[in-house]
Write an enzyme that holds these catalytic residues in place. Structure first.
Site, PDB file in Angstrom:
ATOM      1  N   ASP A   1       1.231  -1.253   0.278  1.00  0.00           N
ATOM      2  CA  ASP A   1      -0.015  -0.144  -0.379  1.00  0.00           C
ATOM      3  C   ASP A   1       1.404   1.466  -0.231  1.00  0.00           C
ATOM      4  OD1 ASP A   1      -2.388   0.582  -0.338  1.00  0.00           O
ATOM      5  OD2 ASP A   1      -2.630   1.332   1.963  1.00  0.00           O
TER       6      ASP A   1
ATOM      7  N   CYS B   1     -11.759   4.065  -4.961  1.00  0.00           N
ATOM      8  CA  CYS B   1     -10.322   3.805  -3.922  1.00  0.00           C
ATOM      9  C   CYS B   1     -10.405   4.191  -2.767  1.00  0.00           C
ATOM     10  CB  CYS B   1      -9.161   4.202  -4.426  1.00  0.00           C
ATOM     11  SG  CYS B   1      -7.911   5.410  -4.073  1.00  0.00           S
TER      12      CYS B   1
ATOM     13  N   TYR C   1     -12.722   2.409   1.079  1.00  0.00           N
ATOM     14  CA  TYR C   1     -11.825   2.514   2.692  1.00  0.00           C
ATOM     15  C   TYR C   1     -13.049   2.896   3.136  1.00  0.00           C
ATOM     16  CZ  TYR C   1      -8.011   0.043   1.568  1.00  0.00           C
ATOM     17  OH  TYR C   1      -6.676  -0.749   0.535  1.00  0.00           O
TER      18      TYR C   1
ATOM     19  N   TYR D   1      -9.809   4.672   8.706  1.00  0.00           N
ATOM     20  CA  TYR D   1     -10.416   5.084   7.638  1.00  0.00           C
ATOM     21  C   TYR D   1     -11.657   5.403   7.815  1.00  0.00           C
ATOM     22  CZ  TYR D   1      -6.757   4.155   4.427  1.00  0.00           C
ATOM     23  OH  TYR D   1      -5.336   4.174   4.036  1.00  0.00           O
TER      24      TYR D   1
ATOM     25  N   GLU E   1      -9.261  -2.783  -6.639  1.00  0.00           N
ATOM     26  CA  GLU E   1      -9.474  -2.990  -5.232  1.00  0.00           C
ATOM     27  C   GLU E   1     -10.372  -3.955  -4.481  1.00  0.00           C
ATOM     28  OE1 GLU E   1      -9.007  -0.315  -3.254  1.00  0.00           O
ATOM     29  OE2 GLU E   1      -8.174   0.982  -4.390  1.00  0.00           O
TER      30      GLU E   1
HETATM   31  C1  LIG Z   1      -4.937   0.343  -2.906  1.00  0.00           C
HETATM   32  C2  LIG Z   1      -5.611   1.330  -1.626  1.00  0.00           C
HETATM   33  N1  LIG Z   1      -7.288   1.842  -2.309  1.00  0.00           N
HETATM   34  C3  LIG Z   1      -7.306   2.263  -1.675  1.00  0.00           C
HETATM   35  C4  LIG Z   1      -6.771   3.380   0.158  1.00  0.00           C
HETATM   36  C5  LIG Z   1      -8.079   4.542   0.424  1.00  0.00           C
HETATM   37  N2  LIG Z   1      -6.982   5.485   0.015  1.00  0.00           N
HETATM   38  C6  LIG Z   1      -5.651   5.951   0.609  1.00  0.00           C
HETATM   39  S1  LIG Z   1      -5.323   7.371   0.462  1.00  0.00           S
HETATM   40  C7  LIG Z   1      -6.479   8.303  -0.378  1.00  0.00           C
HETATM   41  C8  LIG Z   1      -7.149   9.445  -1.442  1.00  0.00           C
HETATM   42  C9  LIG Z   1      -6.243  10.255   0.811  1.00  0.00           C
HETATM   43  O1  LIG Z   1      -5.720  10.706   1.202  1.00  0.00           O
HETATM   44  C10 LIG Z   1      -7.413   6.931   0.051  1.00  0.00           C
HETATM   45  C11 LIG Z   1      -8.531   6.959  -1.482  1.00  0.00           C
HETATM   46  C12 LIG Z   1      -5.587   2.510   0.341  1.00  0.00           C
HETATM   47  N3  LIG Z   1      -4.861   3.346   1.438  1.00  0.00           N
HETATM   48  N4  LIG Z   1      -5.172   2.176  -0.725  1.00  0.00           N
END
Ligand SMILES: Cc1ncc(C[n+]2csc(CCO)c2C)c(N)n1
Length: 235
Positions: free
Chosen positions: A58, A149, A153, A179, A221
């Site tokens: 990640d 994404c 989450y 989250y 995802e």
């Molecule tokens: C594979 C994956 N998908 C979504 C996220 C969630 N996410 C993390 S940062 C961000 C944008 C805003 O800071 C979002 C949507 C993740 N961590 N990893």
């Protein structure tokens, strides 16, 4: 690609574009909540090797997501939007990096060591999907590519927190609280608003392309959880 459809009748208000996109892959969204990785993350039984694998992948993913947000600033002349994309760039680097580095420390890895790990196949495929759209796509396409994404989450975070409120010694408590926080909700809500605002200006072909992009990101995802569950390797 096939999408799930809903028979709207004349007296039903047509849902907003973002809702129609989500509706188009409803069963896959539901299946994310039931994925063994997600279930085990929520109830704290996820083996730490899987979580470590996930966090390291990640961290690599978020570097590419940051670049995607940076490209978004070039696709609008609206200052409020430019500022918000700039904030996403910073927040993804700072807030998320903090979470990742804290977990990295727990695994005995420095931030530099974390970036030396190679991307697993799914991650290696998902990130160019985002970056290709970020570079050659339109702003609605970019917003659509990153929406699953943010939205998934937030939904997963809330779902897990509601199902099993984490005890103070839950090993993944920080992750769950990050989250399921209102701050994180607002990322998805803002992206949805901006996309929905543009919906009336899209023709049928453009909207069909958004459905395809949204489904592809949603699939990735799902595959991302699966990658971490199986600790996916290159052959
Ligand atoms: C594979 C994956 N998908 C979504 C996220 C969630 N996410 C993390 S940062 C961000 C944008 C805003 O800071 C979002 C949507 C993740 N961590 N990893």
């Amino acid at each position: 690609m096939s999408f799930e459809t809903h028979p709207y009748t004349a007296d039903m208000a047509r849902p907003r574009l973002s809702e129609r996109l989500r509706e188009g892959c409803r069963s896959l969204w539901q299946r994310q909540m039931e994925h063994p990785f997600v279930v085990a993350l929520g109830n704290g039984t996820l083996p730490s090797a899987n979580f470590q694998f996930y966090i390291l992948q990640d961290a690599l993913f978020l570097d590419e997501l940051t670049k995607t947000f940076a490209y978004a600033t070039t696709k609008t002349t609206n200052h409020e939007e430019m500022e918000q994309f700039g904030t996403f760039v910073l927040n993804t680097l700072l807030v998320e990096a903090d979470l990742h580095h804290r977990y990295g420390e727990r695994f005995g890895l420095s931030p530099a060591e974390m970036t030396t790990i190679p991307m697993a196949p799914t991650n290696y495929a998902y990130t160019p999907h985002l970056l290709t759209i970020a570079t050659v796509g339109t702003l609605p396409e970019l917003l659509t590519a990153i929406l699953p994404c943010a939205w998934i989450y937030a939904e997963v975070g809330h779902h897990l927190l509601d199902t099993v409120p984490p005890a103070p010694d839950h090993p993944y408590r920080d992750w769950l609280l990050t989250y399921a926080s209102p701050d994180f909700d607002s990322v998805g809500t803002w992206i949805r608003e901006r996309l929905d605002q543009r919906a009336p200006f899209l023709n049928a072909q453009e909207e069909a392309r958004l459905h395809e992009i949204f489904l592809t990101s949603t699939r990735y995802e799902w595959l991302f959880w699966d990658m971490a569950w199986k600790m996916e390797e290159w052959p």
